[in-house]
Design an enzyme around this catalytic site. Structure first.
Site, PDB file in Angstrom:
ATOM      1  CB  SER A  72      -1.909  -8.872   7.818  1.00  0.00           C
ATOM      2  OG  SER A  72      -1.244  -7.776   7.240  1.00  0.00           O
TER       3      SER A  72
HETATM    4  N1  SAH Z   1      -1.178  -6.470   2.766  1.00  0.00           N
HETATM    5  C1  SAH Z   1      -0.118  -7.445   2.779  1.00  0.00           C
HETATM    6  C2  SAH Z   1       0.770  -7.369   4.000  1.00  0.00           C
HETATM    7  C3  SAH Z   1       1.692  -6.246   3.888  1.00  0.00           C
HETATM    8  S1  SAH Z   1       3.193  -6.284   4.813  1.00  0.00           S
HETATM    9  C4  SAH Z   1      -0.630  -8.845   2.579  1.00  0.00           C
HETATM   10  O1  SAH Z   1      -1.854  -9.039   2.473  1.00  0.00           O
HETATM   11  O2  SAH Z   1       0.190  -9.763   2.472  1.00  0.00           O
HETATM   12  C5  SAH Z   1       3.659  -4.607   4.500  1.00  0.00           C
HETATM   13  C6  SAH Z   1       4.183  -4.338   3.097  1.00  0.00           C
HETATM   14  O3  SAH Z   1       4.305  -2.937   2.997  1.00  0.00           O
HETATM   15  C7  SAH Z   1       5.563  -4.908   2.857  1.00  0.00           C
HETATM   16  O4  SAH Z   1       5.537  -5.743   1.709  1.00  0.00           O
HETATM   17  C8  SAH Z   1       6.430  -3.673   2.621  1.00  0.00           C
HETATM   18  O5  SAH Z   1       7.431  -3.868   1.653  1.00  0.00           O
HETATM   19  C9  SAH Z   1       5.396  -2.669   2.158  1.00  0.00           C
HETATM   20  N2  SAH Z   1       5.753  -1.254   2.295  1.00  0.00           N
HETATM   21  C10 SAH Z   1       6.434  -0.638   3.292  1.00  0.00           C
HETATM   22  N3  SAH Z   1       6.531   0.671   3.035  1.00  0.00           N
HETATM   23  C11 SAH Z   1       5.889   0.909   1.860  1.00  0.00           C
HETATM   24  C12 SAH Z   1       5.634   2.064   1.077  1.00  0.00           C
HETATM   25  N4  SAH Z   1       6.063   3.296   1.399  1.00  0.00           N
HETATM   26  N5  SAH Z   1       4.946   1.908  -0.084  1.00  0.00           N
HETATM   27  C13 SAH Z   1       4.494   0.705  -0.474  1.00  0.00           C
HETATM   28  N6  SAH Z   1       4.714  -0.431   0.230  1.00  0.00           N
HETATM   29  C14 SAH Z   1       5.393  -0.332   1.375  1.00  0.00           C
END
Ligand code: SAH
Length: 225
Positions: A72
């Site tokens: 993000s």
């Molecule tokens: N917080 C992260 C950014 C996350 S991007 C950072 O600091 O880099 C969103 C992430 O959510 C992705 O890696 C995706 O694979 C994950 N995601 C999507 N659906 C999910 C779920 N049901 N459970 C866990 N992770 C999930």
């Protein structure tokens, strides 16, 4: 900013870039929780992104981290952390570990961070990055975060860093009274960043923190895989 052009020492820690990021992208836009700002100053964001985008780590943008996922934008990480009103004794749940950066930022503010990622490769990468950098109060789990982390519940705060079609019931249930759940809710293009407070008498109060854009939350209580 290119330090080598000026003959200055190599930017091993990139502290100066982080200072500018915090001042110009975060504090200037109204985030003023000092624990959040201090943690953003300390966490080396460039070490959480792939080598080919490291030079862009302190830009005002999300960046690709592989598997179609993103880290993000720094401001969003700060805004969400501040919205949790985190305390040093808190145990926080994060859904969507991604690079592990947001978990690292929280780990400098609270007592424990539990973070769930559905992509095994991404989770493994984030876990080893966090470990190498010494963020020992963070646990990473592979799984469907829409179901939360029942064995470790309840949590003082929960942040979801992927966009959901609605608010997962399991996450509401795993939130302590007095705690906040921060989650983007909407369609696959835009979402509203929603903050929900669970009151001491068991009610859920919802407010909007603005329009955001996240990758989809995929799972049983999210978008269908
Ligand atoms: N917080 C992260 C950014 C996350 S991007 C950072 O600091 O880099 C969103 C992430 O959510 C992705 O890696 C995706 O694979 C994950 N995601 C999507 N659906 C999910 C779920 N049901 N459970 C866990 N992770 C999930």
């Amino acid at each position: 900013m290119n330090f080598t052009d000026t003959g200055a020492p190599p930017p091993a820690g990139r502290g100066q870039e982080r200072r500018i990021m915090v001042e110009e992208q975060i504090a200037a836009r109204g985030v003023n929780n000092t624990a959040v700002l201090d943690s953003m100053l300390a966490v080396p964001r460039h070490l959480f992104v792939p080598p080919d985008v490291q030079d862009r780590a302190y830009e005002d943008k999300p960046l690709p981290i592989g598997q179609g996922q993103t880290i993000s934008q720094p401001f969003m990480v700060a805004l969400m952390a501040e919205a949790l009103e985190p305390k040093s004794t808190d145990r926080i749940l994060e859904i969507g570990t991604g690079s592990g950066y947001a978990a690292a930022v929280l780990s400098g503010i609270v007592s424990r961070v539990f973070t769930v990622e559905r992509h095994e490769t991404i989770a493994r990468q984030a876990g080893s990055c966090l470990k190498e950098l010494g963020y020992n109060n963070v646990r990473v789990k592979v799984g469907d975060g829409t179901k939360g982390w029942p064995e470790e519940a309840p949590f003082d705060g929960i942040q979801v860093t992927a966009g959901a079609p609605g608010i997962p019931q399991s996450l509401c249930e795993q939130l302590k009274p007095g705690g906040y759940l921060v989650i983007p809710v909407g369609d696959s293009f835009f979402q509203e960043l929603v903050r929900i407070k669970r009151t001491a008498d068991g009610f859920f109060i919802q407010e909007s923190l603005g329009t955001v854009r996240f990758v989809p939350l995929i799972g049983e209580e999210g978008w269908v895989p």
